[in-house]
Structure formats: C-alpha cells, structure tokens
Design an enzyme around this catalytic site. Sequence first.
Site, PDB file in Angstrom:
ATOM      1  N   GLY A  15     -12.716  -0.336  11.146  1.00 40.48           N
ATOM      2  CA  GLY A  15     -14.022  -0.640  11.747  1.00 40.48           C
ATOM      3  C   GLY A  15     -13.888  -0.929  13.233  1.00 40.48           C
ATOM      4  N   ARG A  76     -11.694   5.665   8.923  1.00 36.28           N
ATOM      5  CA  ARG A  76     -10.909   5.111   7.805  1.00 36.28           C
ATOM      6  C   ARG A  76     -10.322   6.331   7.102  1.00 36.28           C
ATOM      7  NH1 ARG A  76     -12.437  -0.271   7.765  1.00 36.28           N
ATOM      8  NH2 ARG A  76     -14.617  -0.753   8.195  1.00 36.28           N
ATOM      9  N   ASP A 107      -6.086  -5.075   9.089  1.00 35.59           N
ATOM     10  CA  ASP A 107      -4.946  -5.075   8.158  1.00 35.59           C
ATOM     11  C   ASP A 107      -4.628  -3.686   7.604  1.00 35.59           C
ATOM     12  OD1 ASP A 107      -7.281  -5.098   6.722  1.00 35.59           O
ATOM     13  OD2 ASP A 107      -6.635  -6.606   5.260  1.00 35.59           O
ATOM     14  N   THR A 130     -10.810  -6.310  14.930  1.00 31.04           N
ATOM     15  CA  THR A 130     -11.750  -6.285  13.803  1.00 31.04           C
ATOM     16  C   THR A 130     -12.731  -7.429  13.991  1.00 31.04           C
ATOM     17  OG1 THR A 130     -12.034  -6.808  11.441  1.00 31.04           O
ATOM     18  CG2 THR A 130      -9.965  -7.501  12.426  1.00 31.04           C
ATOM     19  N   ILE A 131     -13.992  -7.180  13.698  1.00 31.53           N
ATOM     20  CA  ILE A 131     -14.976  -8.269  13.873  1.00 31.53           C
ATOM     21  C   ILE A 131     -14.758  -9.380  12.857  1.00 31.53           C
ATOM     22  CG2 ILE A 131     -16.740  -6.778  14.913  1.00 31.53           C
ATOM     23  CD1 ILE A 131     -18.246  -7.021  12.155  1.00 31.53           C
ATOM     24  N   ASP A 132     -13.969  -9.109  11.799  1.00 32.60           N
ATOM     25  CA  ASP A 132     -13.838 -10.085  10.712  1.00 32.60           C
ATOM     26  C   ASP A 132     -12.988 -11.316  11.052  1.00 32.60           C
ATOM     27  OD1 ASP A 132     -15.428  -8.511   9.179  1.00 32.60           O
ATOM     28  OD2 ASP A 132     -13.824  -7.683   7.952  1.00 32.60           O
ATOM     29  N   ASP A 134     -10.024 -11.933  10.335  1.00 32.04           N
ATOM     30  CA  ASP A 134      -9.333 -12.393   9.123  1.00 32.04           C
ATOM     31  C   ASP A 134      -7.815 -12.198   9.183  1.00 32.04           C
ATOM     32  OD1 ASP A 134      -9.608  -9.658   9.134  1.00 32.04           O
ATOM     33  OD2 ASP A 134     -10.127  -9.473   7.015  1.00 32.04           O
ATOM     34  N   ARG A 176     -16.645  -8.091   4.255  1.00 31.02           N
ATOM     35  CA  ARG A 176     -16.454  -7.640   2.867  1.00 31.02           C
ATOM     36  C   ARG A 176     -15.458  -8.532   2.152  1.00 31.02           C
ATOM     37  NH1 ARG A 176     -16.420  -1.636   3.139  1.00 31.02           N
ATOM     38  NH2 ARG A 176     -14.564  -1.969   4.387  1.00 31.02           N
TER      39      ARG A 176
HETATM   40  O1  F6P Z   1     -14.722  -3.858  10.325  1.00 31.38           O
HETATM   41  C1  F6P Z   1     -14.917  -4.852   9.390  1.00 31.38           C
HETATM   42  C2  F6P Z   1     -16.217  -4.600   8.698  1.00 31.38           C
HETATM   43  O2  F6P Z   1     -17.282  -4.612   9.626  1.00 31.38           O
HETATM   44  C3  F6P Z   1     -16.486  -5.561   7.581  1.00 31.38           C
HETATM   45  O3  F6P Z   1     -17.042  -6.775   7.999  1.00 31.38           O
HETATM   46  C4  F6P Z   1     -17.403  -4.750   6.722  1.00 31.38           C
HETATM   47  O4  F6P Z   1     -17.351  -5.210   5.418  1.00 31.38           O
HETATM   48  C5  F6P Z   1     -16.855  -3.371   6.847  1.00 31.38           C
HETATM   49  O5  F6P Z   1     -16.217  -3.324   8.094  1.00 31.38           O
HETATM   50  C6  F6P Z   1     -17.865  -2.276   6.763  1.00 31.38           C
HETATM   51  O6  F6P Z   1     -17.212  -1.060   6.922  1.00 31.38           O
HETATM   52  P1  F6P Z   1     -17.942   0.337   7.066  1.00 31.38           P
HETATM   53  O7  F6P Z   1     -18.589   0.383   8.413  1.00 31.38           O
HETATM   54  O8  F6P Z   1     -16.850   1.335   6.952  1.00 31.38           O
HETATM   55  O9  F6P Z   1     -18.953   0.423   5.985  1.00 31.38           O
END
Ligand code: F6P
Length: 326
Positions: A15, A76, A107, A130-132, A134, A176
């Site tokens: 992401g 991805r 990760d 990553t914005i998470d 984590d 997520r």
């Molecule tokens: O990059 C992390 C994230 O934004 C999570 O917070 C989120 O669950 C996920 O990516 C969503 O991914 P995508 O844009 O591939 O649906």
Amino acid sequence: MIPTLRRIGVFTSGGDGPGMNAAIRAVVRTAVYNGIEVVGILSGYEGLIRNEMRPFGARDVSNILQHGGTILRTARSEGFRRPEGRTVAAANLRAAGIDALVAIGGDGTFAGALLLEKEHDVAVIGVPGTIDNDLRGTDLTIGFDTAVNTAVGAIDRIRDTASSHDRLFFVEVMGRNSGLIALHCALATGAEYVMVPERPQSVEELATVLLAGAARRSSSIVIVAEGDEEGGAFAVAKKLKEHTDRFDIRVSVLGHMQRGGSPTVTDRILGARLGIAAVQALMEGRRGSMAGIQNDTVSLTRFEEVIAARKELRPELLHALAVLSI
Ligand code: F6P
C-alpha cells in the site's frame, strides 16, 4: 563503501503512503551525491518481474516530496510469491547491473526482500512505508502521521454533525491487521470507544459503555478499525442495533482517502531521514535489514525481526482513551 556498489535500485511496494516520494527523493539524491547510479523500479516486485526499470537522476525527483502516492507506483505482486517469479526478478536485477536494492514498504515487502536475499543473494535495505505504523524497529512508518491527520480532520467534521443531531456514529478507519490508526484517531478526536483487531471486544461490552455514557452526553463516536474481528463499522452498527434501539446510528467509512494527500512535515522529514539512512547502510555493506528511527536515532533491524510480529498497541494509550472518554 563496499567496492561493488555502483548501481542501486529503488522501489515502492504494498500500500502506498504519503511521504514515500520524500523517501524516493532522498534515496536518489543520497546515491547520486555519493557517485552511485540509481535505477527506479516501477510497480514494486511486479515491475522487477516485468523488467520495468529506468535510470533516475537527481532532477528526476524534483518537485515530488510534497505529493502523496508514489511516483514509482506500487503493487501487491502475486507473481513474486512464487519462486519462479523471484528467479526472473533476480535475473533482471543481474542483467541491469544492480548491486543492491532499497525497498520501501511494509511487512509483505520485507518478507519478499528476505526471500530475494536467501534464494538469490540480493542485498536489500528496507524503508518502512505503510500508513498502518505496525512495524517493529521504528517508532513511525512513513504515511502514518499524514493518514491519522487526514482521518482526524474528517472525524472532527463528523463530530459537528453528530452533536447537532444527538447521534451515535461508527467511523471506520484503515487497518486490516492493526488498530494503531484507529487508536490514535480515537485519542485525537475524543472518541468514546475504539474497536481494534488486537483486542477481543464484544458488542455487549460496547453497548454497556455506550448506554452508561448516554445519560451524560448527546453524541458519541466509535472508531472501528477495518480489521476488527466483529466486522467493519457497518457490521458493528448492525449488531448494536439488534442489542438496543436507544441510539440514532449513522456509519461512515473513510476508506482510501486516508492513504492520499500531501504528506505532513513529520512524514516528509521521516522519508528524507530514512532514505538517506538506507543508502548509507548499503554503502557500509549492510543488508537484510530495515532502517528505522527509534528515540530519534537511526537504527537497523533485521527483516526477520521486523516481520516476526506486529508492533503492539500500548496499553497505556488504550487506558487513556477509557479515562478521557468518561
Ligand atoms: O497499506 C495498508 C493498508 O492501507 C491497510 O490499512 C488496509 O487494510 C490495506 O492497506 C488496504 O489495501 P488495498 O488498498 O490493497 O485494498
């Protein structure tokens, strides 16, 4: 400097997050400053497999650090999960004369980098993007500060209408597998409750808290992390309605707007520091590790350690929310 470091590759993966462009700029300019050539790899591991690369000079990263997203694009990659995909990627790297990589991502990105190192002896330094937020090994990941600020701006607006109408709002934020965005948003907006994937919480418990508070306040906001085990905000709202008809409920899912927009100063400087640190680490012959900033000091943490477990929620912050929302 290790003698073989003539050309490095840089890519973003997973992401996107605001501040990634600042990191790309820092990687490119630090390398050029030190006489190292840079190749930009497009669309993460997918571009590595499809051989989508082009040289990047100092001027190719002008005027980008204030923009969200990633100029290198991201993906991805399913293909990279397969050994054949990684073999093609490694062959493309060798053919392009790339000695080492800077991988900007989360990760999943570092799990991929670890495989590339183990199977094909490719030197990789990671930058946490990553914005998470984590990831272990860094206090902040690139994009988190901007994403939380963006969400907080939206939730403040929701509070205006919630209190005018005496309503209960469920606001779903991204995450997520991690409740860090949710918890920080909840604290920063004075939300009444937060639901996160890390903590088992029942709708009964939520109802008890909200009903107890209903006598004292007119509006309530519950922040729900996308990955909460009770389901997203719509699912939690539905379950609460089945439990009690005391509230006039509305749901708002903030979604991907949290991932875009101009990065905050924190994310720009974080991107710059980590981009510089990554190139310096490669120059020192380091590999297989993520550059991070802990206690305002640059550090390197092995990929194995970064991906072994997620960063935990601080119980102190969860407690703070409970205390401050009485
Ligand atoms: O990059 C992390 C994230 O934004 C999570 O917070 C989120 O669950 C996920 O990516 C969503 O991914 P995508 O844009 O591939 O649906």
